[in-house]
Design a protein around this motif. Sequence first.
Motif, PDB file in Angstrom:
ATOM      1  N   ASP A 134      16.890 -27.206  38.800  1.00  0.00           N
ATOM      2  CA  ASP A 134      17.580 -27.099  37.513  1.00  0.00           C
ATOM      3  C   ASP A 134      18.594 -25.962  37.533  1.00  0.00           C
ATOM      4  N   MET A 135      18.214 -24.840  38.118  1.00  0.00           N
ATOM      5  CA  MET A 135      19.117 -23.690  38.187  1.00  0.00           C
ATOM      6  C   MET A 135      20.320 -23.998  39.073  1.00  0.00           C
ATOM      7  N   LEU A 136      20.087 -24.685  40.185  1.00  0.00           N
ATOM      8  CA  LEU A 136      21.196 -25.096  41.051  1.00  0.00           C
ATOM      9  C   LEU A 136      22.195 -25.972  40.302  1.00  0.00           C
ATOM     10  N   VAL A 137      21.683 -26.922  39.549  1.00  0.00           N
ATOM     11  CA  VAL A 137      22.547 -27.820  38.779  1.00  0.00           C
ATOM     12  C   VAL A 137      23.304 -27.024  37.716  1.00  0.00           C
ATOM     13  N   GLY A 138      22.627 -26.100  37.048  1.00  0.00           N
ATOM     14  CA  GLY A 138      23.289 -25.288  36.038  1.00  0.00           C
ATOM     15  C   GLY A 138      24.384 -24.418  36.619  1.00  0.00           C
ATOM     16  N   ALA A 139      24.125 -23.827  37.777  1.00  0.00           N
ATOM     17  CA  ALA A 139      25.147 -23.002  38.424  1.00  0.00           C
ATOM     18  C   ALA A 139      26.354 -23.842  38.822  1.00  0.00           C
ATOM     19  N   GLN A 194      16.025 -37.768  48.295  1.00  0.00           N
ATOM     20  CA  GLN A 194      17.429 -37.700  47.897  1.00  0.00           C
ATOM     21  C   GLN A 194      17.687 -36.486  47.022  1.00  0.00           C
ATOM     22  N   ASN A 195      16.747 -36.165  46.123  1.00  0.00           N
ATOM     23  CA  ASN A 195      16.888 -34.956  45.309  1.00  0.00           C
ATOM     24  C   ASN A 195      16.981 -33.712  46.188  1.00  0.00           C
ATOM     25  N   TRP A 196      16.132 -33.645  47.202  1.00  0.00           N
ATOM     26  CA  TRP A 196      16.163 -32.496  48.108  1.00  0.00           C
ATOM     27  C   TRP A 196      17.498 -32.434  48.857  1.00  0.00           C
ATOM     28  N   ALA A 197      17.984 -33.579  49.307  1.00  0.00           N
ATOM     29  CA  ALA A 197      19.260 -33.601  50.028  1.00  0.00           C
ATOM     30  C   ALA A 197      20.403 -33.168  49.121  1.00  0.00           C
ATOM     31  N   ASP A 216       8.289 -23.070  42.265  1.00  0.00           N
ATOM     32  CA  ASP A 216       8.644 -23.998  41.179  1.00  0.00           C
ATOM     33  C   ASP A 216       9.923 -24.713  41.591  1.00  0.00           C
ATOM     34  N   SER A 217       9.766 -25.832  42.308  1.00  0.00           N
ATOM     35  CA  SER A 217      10.941 -26.522  42.833  1.00  0.00           C
ATOM     36  C   SER A 217      11.818 -27.071  41.712  1.00  0.00           C
ATOM     37  N   ARG A 218      11.230 -27.564  40.637  1.00  0.00           N
ATOM     38  CA  ARG A 218      12.052 -28.096  39.546  1.00  0.00           C
ATOM     39  C   ARG A 218      12.893 -27.007  38.912  1.00  0.00           C
ATOM     40  N   LEU A 219      12.335 -25.829  38.719  1.00  0.00           N
ATOM     41  CA  LEU A 219      13.116 -24.718  38.175  1.00  0.00           C
ATOM     42  C   LEU A 219      14.299 -24.415  39.072  1.00  0.00           C
ATOM     43  N   GLY A 234      17.598 -36.094  35.957  1.00  0.00           N
ATOM     44  CA  GLY A 234      16.925 -35.280  34.950  1.00  0.00           C
ATOM     45  C   GLY A 234      16.827 -33.792  35.209  1.00  0.00           C
ATOM     46  N   PHE A 235      17.544 -33.288  36.190  1.00  0.00           N
ATOM     47  CA  PHE A 235      17.491 -31.851  36.466  1.00  0.00           C
ATOM     48  C   PHE A 235      18.542 -31.132  35.609  1.00  0.00           C
ATOM     49  N   THR A 236      18.312 -31.132  34.324  1.00  0.00           N
ATOM     50  CA  THR A 236      19.358 -30.759  33.372  1.00  0.00           C
ATOM     51  C   THR A 236      18.976 -29.631  32.413  1.00  0.00           C
ATOM     52  N   SER A 237      17.836 -29.008  32.611  1.00  0.00           N
ATOM     53  CA  SER A 237      17.392 -28.038  31.604  1.00  0.00           C
ATOM     54  C   SER A 237      18.239 -26.786  31.537  1.00  0.00           C
TER      55      SER A 237
END
Length: 217
Positions: free
Chosen positions: A170-175, A5-8, A164-167, A208-211
């Motif tokens: 996180d960047m996608l969420v920030g954008a 689901q995270n990937w989707a 680094d998939s988490r990075l 949690g993808f919030t950094s």
Amino acid sequence: MITAQNWADAQQLWDFQQMHHELRPCSVAIGLGSHDLGVAEVAADLYQRGMVPLIVFTGATSRTTHERMPRGEAEHYRERAVDLGVPDSAILVETQARNTGENIRFSRSLLEERNLPVESVLLVSKPYEERRAYATTRKIWPEVDVVSVSTSMTLGEYVDSIQDSRLVFDMLVGAQQRLMIYPQQEFLIHQDIPTGVSEAYARLCSDGFTSRLVAAQ
């Protein structure tokens, strides 16, 4: 653990960031500083294809880049472009910008100081920041025509390149967050956000993808 689901959901944000602008010759390319040397490689390719006569690389360092790019993002971009065959005389470097708004403002000032007329900008960013870069430029520099481009690759290919998939998530969420809150702060133009994209963003935040989120003002 990153779920299916995270990937989707990340794919939803990735697809929304793509502007799909038609490539055409412009007055200048502006390569926006980041951890991704692919930006410099795209700018170099555009120059070599005759799309622009000049490249501006812009960027200082950030918490993501201060170790891997100690001389500053713009300087490392310049070095990469020169390695790829772009003459140093065709590159200007702006080394102070620490966010997208400063990237555009400081690049514009540099070009004005050199008395270089600009009617159109080929804006080169990371694939997941095409839309935010475009919206920022349209707000700050509305009189120029903007073509927003990036490396042509899938989300999976991009994650493999960064390793680094988490990075990346996180960047996608920030954008995406900035697209949602910055119009109210007059940092960029408003754009309609599809419901599915907003829902994907909310789920990724909840997981949690919030950094890379910023505090809303």
